[in-house]
Structures are given as C-alpha cells and as structure tokens.
Design a protein around this motif. Structure first.
Motif, PDB file in Angstrom:
ATOM      1  N   ALA A 316       4.883 -32.462  41.423  1.00 49.40           N
ATOM      2  CA  ALA A 316       5.804 -31.700  42.271  1.00 49.40           C
ATOM      3  C   ALA A 316       7.232 -31.843  41.752  1.00 49.40           C
ATOM      4  CB  ALA A 316       5.719 -32.182  43.714  1.00 49.40           C
ATOM      5  N   GLU A 317       7.838 -30.726  41.413  1.00 52.47           N
ATOM      6  CA  GLU A 317       9.245 -30.702  40.989  1.00 52.47           C
ATOM      7  C   GLU A 317      10.061 -30.062  42.102  1.00 52.47           C
ATOM      8  OE1 GLU A 317       9.733 -29.144  36.938  1.00 52.47           O
ATOM      9  OE2 GLU A 317       7.542 -29.270  36.741  1.00 52.47           O
ATOM     10  N   TYR A 318      10.986 -30.836  42.692  1.00 53.83           N
ATOM     11  CA  TYR A 318      11.731 -30.365  43.858  1.00 53.83           C
ATOM     12  C   TYR A 318      13.079 -31.072  43.929  1.00 53.83           C
ATOM     13  CZ  TYR A 318      10.094 -34.793  45.811  1.00 53.83           C
ATOM     14  OH  TYR A 318       9.835 -36.120  46.012  1.00 53.83           O
ATOM     15  N   SER A 319      13.922 -30.635  44.850  1.00 51.70           N
ATOM     16  CA  SER A 319      15.244 -31.251  45.028  1.00 51.70           C
ATOM     17  C   SER A 319      15.661 -31.144  46.489  1.00 51.70           C
ATOM     18  CB  SER A 319      16.285 -30.560  44.138  1.00 51.70           C
ATOM     19  OG  SER A 319      16.387 -29.186  44.465  1.00 51.70           O
ATOM     20  N   GLY A 320      16.538 -32.081  46.910  1.00 57.94           N
ATOM     21  CA  GLY A 320      17.152 -32.038  48.239  1.00 57.94           C
ATOM     22  C   GLY A 320      16.208 -32.204  49.406  1.00 57.94           C
ATOM     23  N   LEU A 321      15.106 -32.948  49.244  1.00 56.87           N
ATOM     24  CA  LEU A 321      14.110 -33.061  50.309  1.00 56.87           C
ATOM     25  C   LEU A 321      14.558 -34.008  51.413  1.00 56.87           C
ATOM     26  CD1 LEU A 321      11.318 -32.405  51.433  1.00 56.87           C
ATOM     27  CD2 LEU A 321      10.389 -34.267  50.044  1.00 56.87           C
ATOM     28  N   GLN A 322      14.556 -33.525  52.628  1.00 56.05           N
ATOM     29  CA  GLN A 322      14.860 -34.322  53.820  1.00 56.05           C
ATOM     30  C   GLN A 322      13.888 -33.897  54.926  1.00 56.05           C
ATOM     31  OE1 GLN A 322      17.742 -36.694  54.551  1.00 56.05           O
ATOM     32  NE2 GLN A 322      17.323 -36.851  52.347  1.00 56.05           N
ATOM     33  N   ASN A 347      13.687 -41.154  55.424  1.00 53.36           N
ATOM     34  CA  ASN A 347      14.314 -40.432  54.323  1.00 53.36           C
ATOM     35  C   ASN A 347      14.959 -41.369  53.313  1.00 53.36           C
ATOM     36  OD1 ASN A 347      13.774 -37.667  54.943  1.00 53.36           O
ATOM     37  ND2 ASN A 347      15.243 -37.789  56.620  1.00 53.36           N
ATOM     38  N   VAL A 348      15.455 -42.526  53.787  1.00 54.80           N
ATOM     39  CA  VAL A 348      16.116 -43.475  52.888  1.00 54.80           C
ATOM     40  C   VAL A 348      15.111 -44.367  52.172  1.00 54.80           C
ATOM     41  CG1 VAL A 348      17.683 -45.459  52.782  1.00 54.80           C
ATOM     42  CG2 VAL A 348      18.270 -43.479  54.197  1.00 54.80           C
ATOM     43  N   VAL A 349      14.116 -44.860  52.926  1.00 56.84           N
ATOM     44  CA  VAL A 349      13.207 -45.873  52.395  1.00 56.84           C
ATOM     45  C   VAL A 349      11.973 -45.271  51.733  1.00 56.84           C
ATOM     46  CG1 VAL A 349      11.803 -47.892  52.984  1.00 56.84           C
ATOM     47  CG2 VAL A 349      14.005 -47.522  54.120  1.00 56.84           C
ATOM     48  N   VAL A 350      11.400 -44.220  52.334  1.00 56.22           N
ATOM     49  CA  VAL A 350      10.094 -43.720  51.895  1.00 56.22           C
ATOM     50  C   VAL A 350      10.204 -42.474  51.015  1.00 56.22           C
ATOM     51  CG1 VAL A 350       7.838 -42.876  52.654  1.00 56.22           C
ATOM     52  CG2 VAL A 350       9.005 -44.668  53.967  1.00 56.22           C
ATOM     53  N   ILE A 351      10.914 -41.472  51.486  1.00 52.90           N
ATOM     54  CA  ILE A 351      10.903 -40.163  50.829  1.00 52.90           C
ATOM     55  C   ILE A 351      11.777 -40.134  49.576  1.00 52.90           C
ATOM     56  CG2 ILE A 351      11.405 -37.711  51.130  1.00 52.90           C
ATOM     57  CD1 ILE A 351       9.017 -38.716  52.731  1.00 52.90           C
ATOM     58  N   ARG A 352      11.207 -39.620  48.479  1.00 52.74           N
ATOM     59  CA  ARG A 352      11.999 -39.328  47.280  1.00 52.74           C
ATOM     60  C   ARG A 352      12.691 -37.988  47.494  1.00 52.74           C
ATOM     61  NH1 ARG A 352       6.831 -40.317  44.847  1.00 52.74           N
ATOM     62  NH2 ARG A 352       6.648 -42.463  44.082  1.00 52.74           N
ATOM     63  N   LEU A 362       9.361 -37.702  35.787  1.00 52.32           N
ATOM     64  CA  LEU A 362       8.607 -36.916  36.755  1.00 52.32           C
ATOM     65  C   LEU A 362       7.495 -37.779  37.340  1.00 52.32           C
ATOM     66  CD1 LEU A 362       8.073 -34.129  38.075  1.00 52.32           C
ATOM     67  CD2 LEU A 362       6.485 -33.658  36.199  1.00 52.32           C
ATOM     68  N   VAL A 363       7.593 -38.064  38.630  1.00 57.54           N
ATOM     69  CA  VAL A 363       6.602 -38.886  39.315  1.00 57.54           C
ATOM     70  C   VAL A 363       5.461 -37.986  39.796  1.00 57.54           C
ATOM     71  CG1 VAL A 363       6.190 -40.506  41.201  1.00 57.54           C
ATOM     72  CG2 VAL A 363       8.415 -40.461  40.051  1.00 57.54           C
ATOM     73  N   THR A 364       4.241 -38.420  39.598  1.00 65.31           N
ATOM     74  CA  THR A 364       3.066 -37.647  40.031  1.00 65.31           C
ATOM     75  C   THR A 364       2.509 -38.199  41.340  1.00 65.31           C
ATOM     76  OG1 THR A 364       1.525 -39.031  38.774  1.00 65.31           O
ATOM     77  CG2 THR A 364       2.463 -37.109  37.656  1.00 65.31           C
ATOM     78  N   GLY A 365       1.683 -37.403  41.979  1.00 65.15           N
ATOM     79  CA  GLY A 365       1.035 -37.814  43.216  1.00 65.15           C
ATOM     80  C   GLY A 365      -0.472 -37.791  43.074  1.00 65.15           C
ATOM     81  N   GLU A 366      -1.146 -38.693  43.789  1.00 69.27           N
ATOM     82  CA  GLU A 366      -2.604 -38.766  43.745  1.00 69.27           C
ATOM     83  C   GLU A 366      -3.195 -37.931  44.872  1.00 69.27           C
ATOM     84  OE1 GLU A 366      -6.229 -42.093  43.788  1.00 69.27           O
ATOM     85  OE2 GLU A 366      -4.125 -42.713  43.919  1.00 69.27           O
ATOM     86  N   VAL A 393       5.819 -37.234  47.217  1.00 68.69           N
ATOM     87  CA  VAL A 393       7.194 -37.357  47.728  1.00 68.69           C
ATOM     88  C   VAL A 393       7.519 -38.782  48.156  1.00 68.69           C
ATOM     89  CG1 VAL A 393       7.220 -34.956  48.471  1.00 68.69           C
ATOM     90  CG2 VAL A 393       6.625 -36.746  50.126  1.00 68.69           C
ATOM     91  N   GLY A 394       6.548 -39.734  48.017  1.00 70.54           N
ATOM     92  CA  GLY A 394       6.868 -41.130  48.265  1.00 70.54           C
ATOM     93  C   GLY A 394       6.009 -41.857  49.275  1.00 70.54           C
ATOM     94  N   VAL A 395       5.169 -41.145  50.021  1.00 69.77           N
ATOM     95  CA  VAL A 395       4.310 -41.808  51.007  1.00 69.77           C
ATOM     96  C   VAL A 395       3.220 -42.576  50.259  1.00 69.77           C
ATOM     97  CG1 VAL A 395       2.741 -41.462  52.953  1.00 69.77           C
ATOM     98  CG2 VAL A 395       4.757 -40.000  52.696  1.00 69.77           C
ATOM     99  N   PRO A 396       3.004 -43.855  50.576  1.00 74.62           N
ATOM    100  CA  PRO A 396       1.941 -44.622  49.909  1.00 74.62           C
ATOM    101  C   PRO A 396       0.597 -43.909  49.986  1.00 74.62           C
ATOM    102  CG  PRO A 396       3.322 -46.082  51.210  1.00 74.62           C
ATOM    103  CD  PRO A 396       3.763 -44.684  51.524  1.00 74.62           C
ATOM    104  N   GLN A 397      -0.221 -44.077  48.936  1.00 68.29           N
ATOM    105  CA  GLN A 397      -1.446 -43.294  48.808  1.00 68.29           C
ATOM    106  C   GLN A 397      -2.379 -43.441  50.002  1.00 68.29           C
ATOM    107  OE1 GLN A 397      -4.929 -44.408  47.942  1.00 68.29           O
ATOM    108  NE2 GLN A 397      -5.390 -42.238  48.358  1.00 68.29           N
TER     109      GLN A 397
END
Length: 414
Positions: A316-322, A347-352, A362-366, A393-397
């Motif tokens: 996922a390639e994205y920007s400004g996610l809140q 938004n601060v701790v979990v979400i990229r 580029l971080v990938t997701g499972e 987007v950062g949520v643990p698998q």
C-alpha cells in the motif's frame, strides 16, 4: 403417449401464436405470456428420438415470448424476464430485462428464515447464451455453449446483522462446482457495465452503511466442470476492472481450478488512486471507525485462498493517513472525549501515516484471514483485503486478522 396408437408421426410445421402457459403443482412453476412457437419437421418415433440432428423430435425450434415469471426459492423471491428469444438453428437463447426481486425486507428475510439472509435484487438488461447445444440441454440438462454475455447487470444486496449466522455451508464457493449434477461448459463469459450496491445495518447502530462497486467489466475463460476442459494446467482465468464507490479504480485477475476439492485459487490486482474517506459511508455507521484523512496512490495485492482461509501480501502506497474512533449517542454518531483521546493515541502509536516511509522504505502487509464456510468466497476475499490493509498501515498482524474475521451476530428483533 403416441406410441400406444401410432408407430410414427410426421408434422411439417407446428405453430403456437399468442398463447399463455402455466404449469401447476411445481414449486418453481413458471408462467409464460404471449407465447409464440414454431417447430419444423417434427418426426415422433424411436429413431427421431435418437437422431443427433433433432431436438425434442423437431429439426428446429423458434420461440419468442412476452413476460416469463416464476417463483425462485419461494416464498422469498420472484424471477421474471420481459422477453425470451430461442432459436435452435442459430444456437441462441436470449433473456431480456431480467429481474430477481425479494419479497421481504432485509430484516424480514432474517425473521422468516431464522438467521441472517440478505435481500438481493438483480436486474439485467440482457442475458445472451450463444452457441448453446440445445440437444444436451433438453436431454441431460447440460449447459454447453460458446459464450455468455451479461449486459448491464445491477445488483443490490441489502443485509441486516441482527440474527444468528446462517447455519448452512455457503454454495457460493469454487469447490461447489464438483457437486453440480449437470455439466456447465462456458469457454467465455463477459460481464458488461455492471454495478453493485450494498447496504448493511449492523447491530452496533441503526444507521445503514453503503458501499458501491461501479462500471464493472470483466471477461472470464473456461468456466467449466467438464474434466476434459477444466484441469489444473487449464483452470478458469479472468480479468476485470471496476471502480470502488465510483472513484477508485480496481484492476484484478483470477486463476481458479474449479475441480480442486480444496478450493485453492489466486486473486491479484491493484487499487488506486483514491481517498480513504470514500470508505466512511460503510465503516462509520457499521463500525464507528472513520478515515479522517489520507489518500492511496496505489495498493497492490496478491492473495491465495482455499477452504481454510487466505494468505498473501499487500503493498500500500499512501500519504496523510489519519483515523478516528467514534461513538453513537442520542441517535447520531459523535466524537466523544474518550474516543478523541484513543484516536490520538492510535494515530501516533499504531498507524503509519505514510508509506513508503520517510527514508523511502515501502512496508508491506500480510493478508491473512480464516475461512468461515458459512460465508461466500466473496466474503473471504474481502476479509483478506481488510486484514492486509490493516496490517499494512501498522496494526499488528494478529489484531488485523481478528478485525477482518469478526462477524456481527445479534438476537433477532421482536
């Protein structure tokens, strides 16, 4: 009937003009209006019955009708077609202005069935079966043809999450092709200019969520359960393009061996570009979760699925996610103080907030989800995409998988 009195019967032409036909005692008894039929060169004897050049004893059949209607899964649906055209010489069967209409509302379906069952409406401008082998259809019920075209389908799926989950295994699954009592052999299937509109009322709030898939066009090859044609080396394949919420383009491809008892198949493709906020019409009323900001430039995925679940990778390639967590009070969705605090922390701790990261990585997701056999394969695909997006987007698998696999279940309303 005739063999008791006549050894052979010959009729040059039989015509029926502007007739009406009603079958009694059948659970799915059809009714036909303005029936017009012409049968040529009818010969009735044992030789004609075995003649490969004859269909139901005749050399050719031509049929045109007005409205054809029949109950479907009575008493829950009524099916109809404004016109039917059949020509055995040209091997064509066409249904015009088809309609499948539910007889109950979504909650009415749940109450009558005793479990969650969507109310599905289907409209088709035309369904064309070309190159149809009528003799096999009449004698064995087999559908062997050259091409099927579904013109301008509009599908509306209205669901209500109040009620237990359907206790029966879903029939909308690849491995179910093994259980069909007849042969279906379609070298090419075209879906032209389709639209899907879904609404859902969750037990969380009485507000209805909406999600649309627009401008769907797809071509699929080798839709068959004939073992001579459907093999692991030559499976069903296809590609389609559509727009999520009429905004974000989706291009996808599928490869599916329909005779695999494990139901293994692969789906891959890409979304984008589009704003995450387009999902709010479904996520806010049904999950009380919203996308405050963010835009996806491109989301690629490669997913493998079977009877157990899904695995795969998402880029996922994205920007400004809140994101924001919301509450429901006094018949409206609100931003409560405690939800604001939790949203800030998430938004601060979990979400990229962006991907690629600031250093260009580029971080990938499972994509990992467990199959619920009572749900259709489409639900499995959705679960796989949701789990991959959450993880990307950062949520643990494990949490992403739990969120994607969650299903609403509540007591039926009185």
């Amino acid at each position: 009937m005739l063999s008791k009195y006549l050894r052979r019967s010959d009729l040059a032409v039989v015509r029926v003009n502007h007739g009406e036909l009603l079958f009694g005692r059948w659970r799915h008894a059809p009714q036909v209006r303005d029936l017009n039929v012409t049968a040529t060169a009818i010969r009735i004897d044992s030789a004609a019955n075995a003649d490969p050049g004859r269909i139901a004893y005749a050399r050719a059949w031509l049929l045109n009708t007005g409205q054809l209607s029949a109950p479907f899964d009575p008493p829950f649906y009524q099916a109809s077609s404004a016109h039917v055209h059949l020509d055995t010489n040209s091997q064509q069967l066409v249904f015009s202005d088809m309609l499948l209409k539910p007889q109950f509302s979504p909650i009415g379906m749940n109450l009558h069935k005793g479990y969650q069952a969507p109310a599905v409406t289907i409209k088709l401008k035309a369904l064309t079966l070309a190159g149809l082998a009528f003799k096999g259809l009449v004698e064995h019920g087999d559908f062997r043809l050259k091409r099927v075209t579904v013109q301008s389908p509009v599908v509306t799926i209205a669901s209500d999450g109040r009620g237990p989950i359907n206790p029966n295994r879903s029939k909308i699954s690849p491995e179910e092709m093994l259980n069909l009592p007849v042969i279906i052999d379609v070298p090419r299937l075209d879906l032209v200019n389709g639209n899907l509109y879904s609404t859902y009322r969750s037990p969380l709030t009485p507000l209805t969520g909406t999600m649309n898939i627009n401008r769907f066009n797809g071509t699929f090859y080798n839709l068959s359960n004939d073992r001579r044609h459907q093999t692991a080396a030559r499976p069903l394949t296809g590609k389609a393009s559509t727009y999520l919420q009429n905004q974000c383009r989706l291009d996808a491809q599928v490869s599916m061996y329909l005779l695999d008892p494990k139901g293994r198949h692969r789906i891959w493709g890409a979304f984008g570009p589009g704003p995450f906020a387009m999902l709010n019409s479904m996520t806010v009323p049904t999950k009380l979760v919203g996308f405050k900001s963010g835009k996806a430039q491109r989301i690629r995925f490669d997913m493998r699925a079977d009877r157990q679940g899904t695995t795969g990778t998402m880029w996922a390639e994205y920007s400004g996610l809140q994101m924001e967590l919301l509450g429901y009070k006094n018949e409206e969705v609100k931003k409560t103080l405690i939800k604001r605090v939790i949203s800030k922390a998430v938004n601060v701790v979990v979400i990229r907030d962006q991907n690629p990261r600031k250093r260009g990585k580029l971080v990938t997701g499972e994509m990992k989800s467990t199959r619920e056999p009572r749900f259709s394969v489409f639900a499995l695909w959705r679960q796989g995409v949701v789990s991959g997006l959450f993880n990307n987007v950062g949520v643990p698998q494990k949490i992403a998988q739990k969120l994607s696999d969650s299903k609403d279940e509540a007591p039926l309303p009185k």
